[in-house]
Design an enzyme around this catalytic site. Sequence first.
Site, PDB file in Angstrom:
ATOM      1  N   MET A 113      46.507  35.850  59.068  1.00  0.00           N
ATOM      2  CA  MET A 113      47.689  35.132  58.606  1.00  0.00           C
ATOM      3  C   MET A 113      48.418  34.533  59.787  1.00  0.00           C
ATOM      4  O   MET A 113      48.562  35.156  60.813  1.00  0.00           O
ATOM      5  CB  MET A 113      48.623  36.078  57.871  1.00  0.00           C
ATOM      6  CG  MET A 113      49.845  35.386  57.329  1.00  0.00           C
ATOM      7  SD  MET A 113      51.082  36.556  56.789  1.00  0.00           S
ATOM      8  CE  MET A 113      51.603  37.191  58.354  1.00  0.00           C
ATOM      9  N   SER A 163      50.354  37.676  49.078  1.00  0.00           N
ATOM     10  CA  SER A 163      49.379  36.677  49.503  1.00  0.00           C
ATOM     11  C   SER A 163      49.368  36.635  51.030  1.00  0.00           C
ATOM     12  O   SER A 163      50.267  37.157  51.691  1.00  0.00           O
ATOM     13  CB  SER A 163      49.757  35.299  48.964  1.00  0.00           C
ATOM     14  OG  SER A 163      50.844  34.739  49.698  1.00  0.00           O
ATOM     15  N   ASP A 164      48.355  36.006  51.575  1.00  0.00           N
ATOM     16  CA  ASP A 164      48.393  35.675  52.996  1.00  0.00           C
ATOM     17  C   ASP A 164      49.176  34.372  53.134  1.00  0.00           C
ATOM     18  O   ASP A 164      49.449  33.683  52.152  1.00  0.00           O
ATOM     19  CB  ASP A 164      46.982  35.541  53.562  1.00  0.00           C
ATOM     20  CG  ASP A 164      46.939  35.776  55.067  1.00  0.00           C
ATOM     21  OD1 ASP A 164      47.978  35.618  55.729  1.00  0.00           O
ATOM     22  OD2 ASP A 164      45.862  36.124  55.579  1.00  0.00           O
ATOM     23  N   GLY A 165      49.560  34.049  54.346  1.00  0.00           N
ATOM     24  CA  GLY A 165      50.313  32.824  54.576  1.00  0.00           C
ATOM     25  C   GLY A 165      49.514  31.605  54.149  1.00  0.00           C
ATOM     26  O   GLY A 165      48.464  31.323  54.720  1.00  0.00           O
TER      27      GLY A 165
END
Length: 770
Positions: free
Chosen positions: A1, A302-304
């Site tokens: 991320m 979530s991831d970025g």
Amino acid sequence: MRLLAGVVIAVAVAALPAAGQDTSPPYKDSRLPIERRVADLLKRMTVEEKVDQISGGRPLETGVLDPTGRYTDANLGDALGQMYDPYARRGARDWAVLHNALQRYRLEKTRLGIPSLFQGEALHGFMAYGATSFPQVLALASTWDPDLVRRVFTAAADEMASSGTNQAFTPVLDLARDPRWGRTEETYGEDPYLVSRMGVAAIQGLQGPSFPIDRHHVLATMKHFAAHGQPESGTNIAPANYSEREIRETFLVPFKAAVQEAHVGSVMASYNEIDGVPSHVNAWLLKDVLRKEWGFDGYVTSDGGGLQNLIDPHHVAADNAEAARKALAAGVDYDLSDGSVFRTLVEQVKQGKVAEADLDRAVAGVLAAKFRLGLFENPYVDPEYAARVTNSREHQALALEVAQKAVVLLKNDGDLLPLDAKKLKTLAVIGPDAKDVHVGGYSRDAGRGVSLLDGIRARVGPDVRVLYAEGCRITPGKQGWEGWYEDGTQLADARDQEASLRAAEAAARRADAAIVVVGETEATNREAWSESHLGDRDSLDLLGAQDELVRRVVETGTPTVVFLLNGRPLSIVDVKERAPAILEGFYLGQEGGTAAASVLFGDVNPGGKLPITFPRSVGQLPAFYDHKPSRSRSYLFTSREPLFPFGHGLSYTRFRFDDARVEPSRIRPGEATTVKVDVTNAGPRAGDEVVQAYVHQRVASVTRPVMQLAAFRRVHLLPGERTTVELRIGSESMALLGPDMKAVVEPGVFDVMVGPSSAETTSVSLHVEK
């Protein structure tokens, strides 16, 4: 991320207090169970307030109440903007004051008084200006010391929490099974068991010893879920198309331990796809396995940009609204980045496209985390304590200790090491990585740092003349932690290297010994988050003229030590053949130069071990040690053996392993045994050895790896000292997924192998009987 902010704010929409509001609702009663408090708060929230709880980015309405006068509405925008600036030089005290001011506004000026959840990175220390930069994760893994890793993240958590940051996006539990991947440096290596032990220790350090998380600890986030560390072609976010058996028996092992042993508070979904399904919409992964099978009760982020990736490059959603529906339904609870995807849920819920019950499930997870952190009761921090604890002398000493224990001695022909400063008049320190401080990715300016050159100069003092020559350059851009952020990395022009190479040769000829510091930089080994910001490679060779530099220095005839600083295994075939002594440091953190010098001159005896295999070339990949028996055929014209095997690491002393045995040697399925071995320090120096135990089932219903790490322990022995090391081999180390995909320990004969590395073991038999 890619979280350049170091901190992200998750808050509710500000609103005026409602007339007649109950002054003591149940959700504010700390005596009640978290589940009841969450339920009470949820029923009071509007859809807009709920969505804002699960959407990242800067809130549309916020403010500060700062009794110190440091922050006002007029300068708040600039202050928040610095959260996204890696070069901002705001210290711990200022961050604490700012976070207090933001929290006070949330609690006193918004309708429900829901506190903020401040999030940040702590890959190898809190990623903030002035915070302690410990050795990079791959170096932490090289210590093979979970207790030490727990201490590191206890310190990192205290620095983080004291600034007012509540959640850490760490640890990385990916298995680094393809070192071409630029994020290999962020991992604890290639082995499921080693990564599990280090990951559990890191989470325990971050979250503290109890389920409620106090103000000296933070909520941990295990990532990247799942199978992220062996991407197709070795490139970041590429597919991980492995069988369910392979995923469960390897990639998921550390994550399961993090949930069931360490009670990790949060999970971050990975960018990649598995069998055509991106992790951010993989209900099997996020619901069936994570929650139903393992009992995870935290929240999934979530991831970025991970939700935006569902639109492009995954193409499984047409727009933000569809991405939000699919991710929420699959089990994602929080939209990290700008929150633009989940903010579409406001209208989708009102239009009946998304059930409010599904929204409530996600919001409940985030609220529960805030209750677990005690933010409703104790949201404020002490700015003066933050200033005292951040990069304190105690943390600097810990960073030095860890760096010293992380160094791996790869080769030492003729016992060239340790160097004796009393016998040196002139010492050449050469190489592109010698002069700068290299700490690896996800770092900030720690406010201090010791390069190898400075560490060596300080160690030898004025009695030894130190000659420095760069020798060659790897990249012409920014060096050190700043290079990790720089786009458009280019290699230095080879045509400009000859003069530097000749200067290095001249320095080596004038010296009694030479130390050549080569490897990688933060700009060549990093997370590849775009085409303009690459970090994966199709080769593991030394970049540029570094091989030539080592060759020329060695050929001067001056005794030469090569010290590697890098974030992944390197195929240093030529260096291994030429250089009599080689040390691996990976990235050693802010105290790295002092640690390296203490090892080079024998103040510290190296005891680190490799957490990852060093292949001879990319042609050997995948090269991880725990392969299946059928992957043993040799290549034409070259060796199948790795350059350096998993678990390898030498010492300045000699250790002897005797009388390996298992007690009991006959057990039933589900029972454990103990492998015992007598270890003697047969050399002249005190030192550390890592005793490693591996298992292999000779005959099973499905194929088994040739060996699997089952236990290890790092021990310190004085010269002549002998100890019996006992390692428990649990039933989980003997279990497999049978043809029906159910876990079972099958009766049969197991080889239990014990020794100082995966390539040097003694085998004894263990019988598992019906």
